[in-house]
Write an enzyme that holds these catalytic residues in place. Structure first.
Site, mmCIF file in Angstrom:
data_model
loop_
_atom_site.group_PDB
_atom_site.id
_atom_site.type_symbol
_atom_site.label_atom_id
_atom_site.label_comp_id
_atom_site.label_asym_id
_atom_site.label_seq_id
_atom_site.Cartn_x
_atom_site.Cartn_y
_atom_site.Cartn_z
ATOM 1 N NE ARG A 74 -3.686 -1.953 2.475
ATOM 2 C CZ ARG A 74 -5.061 -2.430 1.828
ATOM 3 N NH1 ARG A 74 -5.144 -1.403 0.789
ATOM 4 N NH2 ARG A 74 -5.749 -3.436 1.902
ATOM 5 N N GLY A 112 -6.930 3.896 -4.260
ATOM 6 C CA GLY A 112 -5.569 4.505 -4.026
ATOM 7 C C GLY A 112 -4.694 4.329 -4.876
ATOM 8 C CB THR A 113 -3.942 1.625 -7.269
ATOM 9 O OG1 THR A 113 -3.651 0.646 -6.302
ATOM 10 C CG2 THR A 113 -2.878 1.235 -8.569
ATOM 11 C CB THR A 133 -11.523 -2.611 -5.047
ATOM 12 O OG1 THR A 133 -12.308 -2.717 -3.876
ATOM 13 C CG2 THR A 133 -12.530 -2.154 -5.942
ATOM 14 C CG ASP A 135 -14.195 -2.805 -0.196
ATOM 15 O OD1 ASP A 135 -14.506 -3.700 0.270
ATOM 16 O OD2 ASP A 135 -13.351 -1.933 0.607
ATOM 17 N NE ARG A 170 -26.246 -20.415 19.247
ATOM 18 C CZ ARG A 170 -25.516 -21.139 19.373
ATOM 19 N NH1 ARG A 170 -24.647 -21.517 18.146
ATOM 20 N NH2 ARG A 170 -24.790 -21.834 20.420
ATOM 21 C CG MET A 177 -13.250 -7.437 4.145
ATOM 22 S SD MET A 177 -11.788 -7.433 3.249
ATOM 23 C CE MET A 177 -11.025 -8.059 4.538
ATOM 24 C CD GLU A 230 -13.726 -3.633 6.735
ATOM 25 O OE1 GLU A 230 -13.129 -4.230 7.444
ATOM 26 O OE2 GLU A 230 -13.336 -3.292 5.501
ATOM 27 C CD GLN A 293 -15.505 -10.495 3.384
ATOM 28 O OE1 GLN A 293 -16.378 -9.891 3.264
ATOM 29 N NE2 GLN A 293 -14.500 -10.333 4.414
#
Length: 367
Positions: A74, A112-113, A133, A135, A170, A177, A230, A293
């Site tokens: 990164r 970012g890249t 990505t 995401d 439950r 992510m 997240e 993931q």
């Protein structure tokens, strides 16, 4: 004289990176007779001049491999840790570009890249990028490679949690992510039939979530699946982030709130699970899928997408078209200016069809 092309992968690893490297490399080698070298570990490897020849042998057999054969990091060209200090290593990277007589540099990565590649483009380098990505938050492309594989993994996790949730009555909270964008949690939640989906774009009220779970319980459905990104935040935290004006004090308060919330994110989902248990009286358990993931064999969809984008990237290099990101548009591919990509993020619109569909089947978003 054959042209020389450099390739690097930067940011988080992702399924489909090797398929993209292969698509770009094989097309450049076989169709255009160019030479290709890879830089190890992203922009750091380019700064340190660590290279790998990407010939036919190196590109053979990598289509189905997860991760990236080149390694990644990164590190940013203009703020790279060197000898314990953050230093601007742009000039060194430019020098190494010239040293290898590169005609173009291909950068594979997320937001970012794209920003780092644009920075190098402004230094006079011929740069072209591909969107990667899990995401799915890179703008101006319908989808980024890596997302389809991660979506399948996340959906399977929701599927597998259903049986134990039903058996033990439950609440099962599954953290996925998605720090700033909720595409992964939204897609997997819908595909897996989650009862509650919490994403960064829609701040949630835990009492509303608990009420939805209790309605299910009173109707005879004694279990619930909660898919949470997240980066999902409560209304209280969202309000604190929204605070702040033009004065310095309020800006500092906002920054402190952002840092506090960011630092607490690893415990946000655990806290949510505990709150739901207290509010509903139902046993609650948390599963964090994490880096699962990112790993494993890329899906057929990601292999196809990465190969499509990679081969068109080679065509654009041959034509001398640089300063663009190769974007997926419908069944086609379109180059879009890098300057239109950097500094932006593709988030989930509140009126998106996926959100509407989820609400139509009584999925709770906590709002």
């Amino acid at each position: 004289m054959s042209k020389m092309i450099g390739i690097l992968t930067s940011g988080g690893d992702s399924p489909g990176l090797n398929a993209a490297i292969r698509g770009v490399g094989k097309a450049l080698l076989g169709r255009y007779g160019m030479k290709v070298i890879g830089f190890r570990d992203g922009f750091r490897g380019m700064m340190e001049n660590r290279t790998q020849l990407l010939d036919s042998a190196a590109l053979s057999g990598i289509l189905t491999l997860g991760g990236t054969i080149l390694g990644t990091s990164r590190d940013k060209p203009y703020a790279m840790p060197v000898a314990g200090k953050l230093m601007d290593m742009t000039d060194v990277i430019v020098e190494n570009y010239r040293k290898h007589h590169l005609d173009a540099l291909v950068c594979l990565g997320g937001g970012g890249t794209q920003k780092n590649a644009y920075h190098l483009m402004k230094q006079g380098l011929n740069v072209i990028t591909l969107p990667k990505t899990i995401d799915n938050d890179v703008v101006l492309t319908d989808v980024s490679f890596g997302y389809d594989t991660a979506l399948g993994i996340a959906t399977e996790a929701v599927d597998r949690l259903h049986s134990t949730a039903h058996s033990h009555h439950r609440i099962l909270v599954l953290e996925l992510m998605g720090n700033k964008a909720g595409w992964l949690a939204l897609g997997a939640g819908i595909a897996g039939g989650a009862d509650v989906i919490l994403i960064p774009e829609i701040p949630y009220d835990v009492k509303q979530v608990a009420a939805a779970i209790m309605r299910r319980s009173h109707s005879g459905q004694g279990f619930s699946i909660v898919a949470v990104a997240e980066g999902a935040v409560s209304r209280e935290d969202a309000a604190k982030l929204a605070e702040g004006g033009k004065d310095k004090k309020k800006k500092e308060q906002k920054q402190q709130a952002q840092e506090r919330i960011a630092d607490s994110k690893p415990g946000n989902s655990l806290q949510l699970a505990r709150q739901l248990e207290e509010l509903t009286g139902l046993e609650s358990r948390l599963t964090i899928l994490g880096y699962l993931q990112r790993g494993g064999t890329p899906s057929a969809g990601d292999r196809l997408l990465a190969t499509r984008l990679g081969t068109v990237c080679a065509d654009l290099i041959h034509k001398g078209e640089f300063g663009v990101m190769v974007a997926a548009r419908g069944d086609g591919v379109k180059p879009v200016p890098l300057k239109d990509v950097v500094g932006k993020r593709k988030t989930v619109p509140l009126d998106h069809d996926w959100v509407k569909s989820a609400r139509s089947v009584h999925t709770c978003f906590g709002d």
